[in-house]
Design an enzyme around this catalytic site. Structure first.
Site, PDB file in Angstrom:
ATOM      1  N   GLY A 156       3.210   5.356  -7.732  1.00 40.11           N
ATOM      2  CA  GLY A 156       3.912   6.252  -8.648  1.00 40.11           C
ATOM      3  C   GLY A 156       3.420   6.194 -10.083  1.00 40.11           C
ATOM      4  O   GLY A 156       3.837   6.998 -10.910  1.00 40.11           O
ATOM      5  N   MET A 216       3.266   6.376  -2.238  1.00 43.85           N
ATOM      6  CA  MET A 216       3.110   6.231  -0.793  1.00 43.85           C
ATOM      7  C   MET A 216       3.794   4.967  -0.275  1.00 43.85           C
ATOM      8  O   MET A 216       4.193   4.917   0.882  1.00 43.85           O
ATOM      9  CB  MET A 216       1.618   6.209  -0.424  1.00 43.85           C
ATOM     10  CG  MET A 216       0.897   7.534  -0.621  1.00 43.85           C
ATOM     11  SD  MET A 216       1.624   8.909   0.336  1.00 43.85           S
ATOM     12  CE  MET A 216       1.294   8.379   2.027  1.00 43.85           C
ATOM     13  N   VAL A 224       1.235  12.610  -6.199  1.00 44.01           N
ATOM     14  CA  VAL A 224       1.443  11.434  -5.358  1.00 44.01           C
ATOM     15  C   VAL A 224       0.330  10.420  -5.592  1.00 44.01           C
ATOM     16  O   VAL A 224      -0.835  10.812  -5.723  1.00 44.01           O
ATOM     17  CB  VAL A 224       1.390  11.832  -3.853  1.00 44.01           C
ATOM     18  CG1 VAL A 224       1.641  10.628  -2.957  1.00 44.01           C
ATOM     19  CG2 VAL A 224       2.369  12.949  -3.546  1.00 44.01           C
ATOM     20  N   CYS A 225       0.688   9.124  -5.634  1.00 44.16           N
ATOM     21  CA  CYS A 225      -0.330   8.077  -5.604  1.00 44.16           C
ATOM     22  C   CYS A 225       0.214   6.918  -4.780  1.00 44.16           C
ATOM     23  O   CYS A 225       1.123   7.105  -3.979  1.00 44.16           O
ATOM     24  CB  CYS A 225      -0.745   7.648  -7.017  1.00 44.16           C
ATOM     25  SG  CYS A 225       0.522   6.743  -7.901  1.00 44.16           S
ATOM     26  N   ARG A 226      -0.311   5.704  -4.984  1.00 43.68           N
ATOM     27  CA  ARG A 226       0.129   4.581  -4.167  1.00 43.68           C
ATOM     28  C   ARG A 226       1.532   4.136  -4.541  1.00 43.68           C
ATOM     29  O   ARG A 226       2.392   3.946  -3.684  1.00 43.68           O
ATOM     30  CB  ARG A 226      -0.867   3.423  -4.322  1.00 43.68           C
ATOM     31  CG  ARG A 226      -0.517   2.215  -3.481  1.00 43.68           C
ATOM     32  CD  ARG A 226      -1.619   1.173  -3.529  1.00 43.68           C
ATOM     33  NE  ARG A 226      -1.238   0.008  -2.736  1.00 43.68           N
ATOM     34  CZ  ARG A 226      -0.544  -1.021  -3.213  1.00 43.68           C
ATOM     35  NH1 ARG A 226      -0.165  -1.031  -4.471  1.00 43.68           N
ATOM     36  NH2 ARG A 226      -0.233  -2.034  -2.433  1.00 43.68           N
TER      37      ARG A 226
END
Length: 99
Positions: free
Chosen positions: A58, A83, A54-56
């Site tokens: 993708g 996210m 997961v990141c901000r």
């Protein structure tokens, strides 16, 4: 937005600590391993269990997926949209501005 309730899934958040703990919050049960530190933390992940990166948005998590696959992790997924999408879809959150 729901990730499998299966506790076997390892959720790895590859953002930076200030993002993980920032207003956007993070997914409950997610473990913070910034992308730059991922290679050094591979040994702390269980290759027999699925991993969701997961990141901000993708993009960093997509790089994490490649790294994990190269390291021999067979079951790896990227949380597409990161996210940002998790928020839009009303996913569960820990930390962040809503508390």
């Amino acid at each position: 937005a729901e990730l499998p309730a299966d506790a076997r899934v390892q959720i790895v958040d590859v953002r930076e600590p200030d993002e993980f703990n920032g207003p956007m919050g993070h997914i409950p049960a997610a473990r913070l391993v910034p992308l730059g530190a991922l290679k050094d933390h591979l040994a702390t992940l269980d290759p027999a269990r699925p991993v969701v990166a997961v990141c901000r948005s993708g993009s960093r998590s997509a790089r994490a997926v490649v790294m994990l696959q190269q390291a021999g992790f067979a079951q790896v997924a990227n949380l597409a949209g990161g996210m940002l999408r998790w928020h839009v879809e009303g996913g569960a959150l820990a930390g962040g501005a809503q508390e």
